[in-house]
Write an enzyme that holds these catalytic residues in place. Structure first.
Site, mmCIF file in Angstrom:
data_model
loop_
_atom_site.group_PDB
_atom_site.id
_atom_site.type_symbol
_atom_site.label_atom_id
_atom_site.label_comp_id
_atom_site.label_asym_id
_atom_site.label_seq_id
_atom_site.Cartn_x
_atom_site.Cartn_y
_atom_site.Cartn_z
ATOM 1 N N HIS A 265 44.217 41.952 28.595
ATOM 2 C CA HIS A 265 45.101 43.207 28.449
ATOM 3 C C HIS A 265 44.459 44.480 28.566
ATOM 4 C CE1 HIS A 265 48.528 44.549 26.868
ATOM 5 N NE2 HIS A 265 48.457 44.393 25.382
ATOM 6 N N HIS A 306 49.118 39.491 36.693
ATOM 7 C CA HIS A 306 49.858 39.868 35.527
ATOM 8 C C HIS A 306 50.877 38.847 35.281
ATOM 9 C CE1 HIS A 306 52.641 42.246 33.127
ATOM 10 N NE2 HIS A 306 51.831 43.096 33.244
ATOM 11 N N ASP A 364 45.753 48.619 35.388
ATOM 12 C CA ASP A 364 44.380 48.802 35.263
ATOM 13 C C ASP A 364 43.570 48.985 36.210
ATOM 14 O OD1 ASP A 364 45.396 46.502 32.515
ATOM 15 O OD2 ASP A 364 44.486 48.735 32.292
HETATM 16 C C1 SDX Z 1 47.810 44.352 31.174
HETATM 17 O O1 SDX Z 1 51.736 41.886 29.694
HETATM 18 C C2 SDX Z 1 51.627 43.101 29.934
HETATM 19 O O2 SDX Z 1 52.540 43.607 30.203
HETATM 20 C C3 SDX Z 1 50.180 43.773 30.002
HETATM 21 C C4 SDX Z 1 50.380 45.036 30.664
HETATM 22 C C5 SDX Z 1 50.748 46.033 29.732
HETATM 23 O O3 SDX Z 1 51.347 47.235 30.049
HETATM 24 O O4 SDX Z 1 50.937 45.878 28.289
HETATM 25 O O5 SDX Z 1 50.666 45.052 31.770
HETATM 26 C C6 SDX Z 1 48.529 45.587 30.620
HETATM 27 O O6 SDX Z 1 47.236 43.662 30.472
HETATM 28 C C7 SDX Z 1 47.678 44.054 32.470
HETATM 29 C C8 SDX Z 1 46.641 42.994 32.705
HETATM 30 C C9 SDX Z 1 45.503 43.340 32.979
HETATM 31 N N1 SDX Z 1 44.275 42.320 32.931
HETATM 32 C C10 SDX Z 1 43.558 41.960 33.832
HETATM 33 O O7 SDX Z 1 43.521 42.569 34.942
HETATM 34 C C11 SDX Z 1 42.607 40.836 33.553
HETATM 35 C C12 SDX Z 1 42.845 40.052 34.943
HETATM 36 N N2 SDX Z 1 44.018 39.159 35.136
HETATM 37 C C13 SDX Z 1 43.989 37.988 34.600
HETATM 38 O O8 SDX Z 1 43.485 37.648 33.513
HETATM 39 C C14 SDX Z 1 45.620 37.221 34.567
HETATM 40 O O9 SDX Z 1 46.102 37.959 35.649
HETATM 41 C C15 SDX Z 1 46.438 37.902 33.466
HETATM 42 C C16 SDX Z 1 45.744 37.662 32.231
HETATM 43 C C17 SDX Z 1 46.715 39.295 33.577
HETATM 44 C C18 SDX Z 1 47.770 37.000 33.552
HETATM 45 O O10 SDX Z 1 47.270 35.522 33.291
HETATM 46 P P1 SDX Z 1 48.593 34.650 33.116
HETATM 47 O O11 SDX Z 1 49.924 35.133 33.283
HETATM 48 O O12 SDX Z 1 48.275 33.684 31.823
HETATM 49 O O13 SDX Z 1 48.519 33.806 34.438
HETATM 50 P P2 SDX Z 1 47.477 32.567 34.692
HETATM 51 O O14 SDX Z 1 46.055 32.918 33.865
HETATM 52 O O15 SDX Z 1 47.726 31.522 34.257
HETATM 53 O O16 SDX Z 1 46.974 32.836 36.301
HETATM 54 C C19 SDX Z 1 47.769 32.231 37.127
HETATM 55 C C20 SDX Z 1 47.125 31.675 38.341
HETATM 56 C C21 SDX Z 1 45.652 31.088 37.395
HETATM 57 O O17 SDX Z 1 45.422 30.042 38.666
HETATM 58 P P3 SDX Z 1 45.613 28.388 38.595
HETATM 59 O O18 SDX Z 1 45.235 28.083 37.140
HETATM 60 O O19 SDX Z 1 47.197 28.607 38.625
HETATM 61 O O20 SDX Z 1 45.012 27.548 39.697
HETATM 62 O O21 SDX Z 1 46.233 32.746 38.925
HETATM 63 C C22 SDX Z 1 44.851 32.772 38.687
HETATM 64 C C23 SDX Z 1 44.610 31.973 37.443
HETATM 65 O O22 SDX Z 1 43.245 31.177 37.597
HETATM 66 N N3 SDX Z 1 44.479 34.284 38.264
HETATM 67 C C24 SDX Z 1 43.554 34.982 38.946
HETATM 68 C C25 SDX Z 1 43.571 36.202 38.303
HETATM 69 N N4 SDX Z 1 44.645 36.190 37.493
HETATM 70 C C26 SDX Z 1 45.095 34.881 37.399
HETATM 71 N N5 SDX Z 1 42.451 34.523 39.672
HETATM 72 C C27 SDX Z 1 41.535 35.606 39.946
HETATM 73 N N6 SDX Z 1 41.437 36.701 39.545
HETATM 74 C C28 SDX Z 1 42.410 36.958 38.620
HETATM 75 N N7 SDX Z 1 42.581 38.261 38.150
#
Ligand code: SDX
Length: 429
Positions: A265, A306, A364
């Site tokens: 997050h 996201h 971010d």
């Molecule tokens: C913020 O919610 C909000 O609005 C948050 C925010 C706000 O203003 O409040 O926008 C602020 O938190 C932005 C996000 C910051 N976090 C990151 O940048 C961390 C990296 N991102 C991830 O950890 C992830 O993308 C999330 C946590 C942001 C979202 O995760 P989800 O929605 O639970 O999606 P997921 O983990 O199920 O991913 C879907 C797929 C997965 O692959 P499969 O299991 O389907 O094979 O995409 C892959 C994940 O492995 N994936 C990534 C990835 N993010 C998702 N693979 C590589 N790198 C990534 N960053």
């Protein structure tokens, strides 16, 4: 609300009708309240498909990469508004008239100091404590000083608490930074603007004033503005859940700060910089992209992906423009981290894995590059996110408390042991 309905067929039971409600924008929702009477719960870990509340504050169209605050697109607000005006917008649902804005800015300015006894709290922390650990503590501790405004049923108490939180977050944030570097706290100055005041408190010392560059002050204000609110994200949902028990606003915001700290997050901005530093050189990007794609490798590209945006995060677009502007002003256009970030973004946006999973840069991804260029340490990045998100948190808290609400209390799918008796002494041998 509408008269639409969903009909749920239940094996061996009468099908039931579930009301469907339509909002002004976004998907319809199915009211599943009637399921309990059928001995059923919904099951949605991570609330991927769950609308937890009705809200009028912010709307995100994740497919189109649109973010609206009370209907105003974030890119227009970033260009034409400022952070305190957006604070007003989130709380009141309308932009302030000129005289309303002036009065609000004055009110916030007059509340930027903290009670001098707050200084004592800092002395209890190690100097190398993470500033977010300090913020969780000192923001919650504000509730120990405002017994006059903890009655959440009192609209005036809710209003002054919001003003105090918006006004004091930058002061406490700068104090956390100064404490970590062993410099004395710098008091806010009433003649300075909100973001200018923050940079003054961060970088002035008793020995010399820090002249805040208007470009950096504007960039800081825009960074706060871009973080102001984002629907029911994890930290805002935490604030709502804490608030639903009747807890005081300062404690609720402290809970939000704790939730924001996680690297999935708000902690991602700090993690992006750590990742770019670890990559170290454009030549190593492919190695890290391969790690991010490897299902057996827990590594993720921080700043990408996201829960809602399956398109470019509109905030990231503005942030990227700001990064070019600030680094240009500072003569850092050759910043190696910016070069790595831009190359990484380009590769990721062309890579099949990221295209298929709709992983785009989020808010971010670029913010940390700007903050680092401004001389702000990485450990303070999520603190700055928390300062920016405070108006959103407190607006959602107020929206909930101002309307009929229930304590948040989810149920579960239990898969533990069925009932059994405690073993007798014989059984125990
Ligand atoms: C913020 O919610 C909000 O609005 C948050 C925010 C706000 O203003 O409040 O926008 C602020 O938190 C932005 C996000 C910051 N976090 C990151 O940048 C961390 C990296 N991102 C991830 O950890 C992830 O993308 C999330 C946590 C942001 C979202 O995760 P989800 O929605 O639970 O999606 P997921 O983990 O199920 O991913 C879907 C797929 C997965 O692959 P499969 O299991 O389907 O094979 O995409 C892959 C994940 O492995 N994936 C990534 C990835 N993010 C998702 N693979 C590589 N790198 C990534 N960053």
């Amino acid at each position: 609300m509408s008269d639409k309905k969903a009909t749920l067929g239940l094996e061996g039971k009468e099908a039931i009708d579930l009301p469907i409600y339509s909002g002004t924008l976004g998907p319809d929702v199915v009211d599943v309240g009637a399921l309990t009477a059928q001995g059923l719960f919904t099951y949605d870990p991570g609330f991927v498909s769950t609308a937890s509340c009705e809200s009028k504050i912010t709307f995100i169209d994740g497919g189109k990469g649109i973010l609206l605050h009370a209907g105003y697109p974030i890119d227009q607000l970033a260009e034409k508004s400022d952070f305190l005006e957006v604070c007003w917008l989130l709380w009141n649902g309308e932009l302030p008239a000129e005289e309303e804005k002036e009065a609000f800015v004055q009110r916030v300015t007059k509340h930027t100091m903290v009670h001098d006894q707050m200084n004592n709290f800092f002395q209890g922390f190690r100097r190398d404590a993470h500033p977010m650990a300090i913020m969780c503590g000192v923001v919650g501790a504000l509730s120990a000083f405002y017994h006059d405004s903890l009655d959440i049923t009192n609209e005036k108490a809710r209003d002054i608490s919001a003003v105090r939180l918006i006004a004091k977050m930058p002061t406490l944030a700068a104090m956390a930074y100064k404490y970590s570097i062993g410099e004395p706290f710098v008091y806010p100055r009433n003649e300075l603007g909100y973001a200018e005041n923050f940079l003054h408190m961060m970088f002035s010392t008793p020995c010399e004033d820090y002249k805040v560059s208007p470009t950096l002050a504007k960039a800081m204000d825009t960074i706060f503005l871009l973080h102001a609110d984002h629907e029911q994200n994890a930290s805002t949902s935490t604030v709502r859940l804490a608030g639903s028990t009747g807890s005081n606003p300062f404690g609720c915001i402290s809970a939000g700060i704790t939730a924001l700290w996680g690297p999935s997050h708000g902690g991602a901005n700090e993690a992006v910089l750590d990742m770019l530093a670890e990559i170290g050189d454009v030549s190593r990007i492919d190695e890290f992209v391969a790690k991010a794609k490897d299902k057996n490798d827990p590594f993720r590209l921080m700043g990408f992906g996201h829960r809602v945006y399956k398109n470019f995060d509109p905030r990231a677009k503005v942030m990227k423009e700001k990064a070019d502007e600030v680094l240009g002003e500072l003569g850092l256009t050759n910043d190696p981290l910016l070069a790595i970030a831009k190359r990484l973004e380009q590769i990721a946006l062309e890579d099949e894995y990221f295209i298929e999973k709709k992983l785009y840069p989020n808010v971010d991804f670029y913010s940390g590059i700007i903050l680092k260029a401004m001389g702000i340490p990485t450990s303070m990045f999520t603190v700055i996110f928390a300062v920016g998100r405070t108006p959103g948190w407190i607006a959602h808290w107020n929206e909930m408390i101002s309307n009929p609400y229930k304590i948040g209390r989810p149920r579960q799918l239990y898969t533990g042991p069925t009932q059994r008796d405690f073993p007798s002494s014989e059984d125990q041998g």
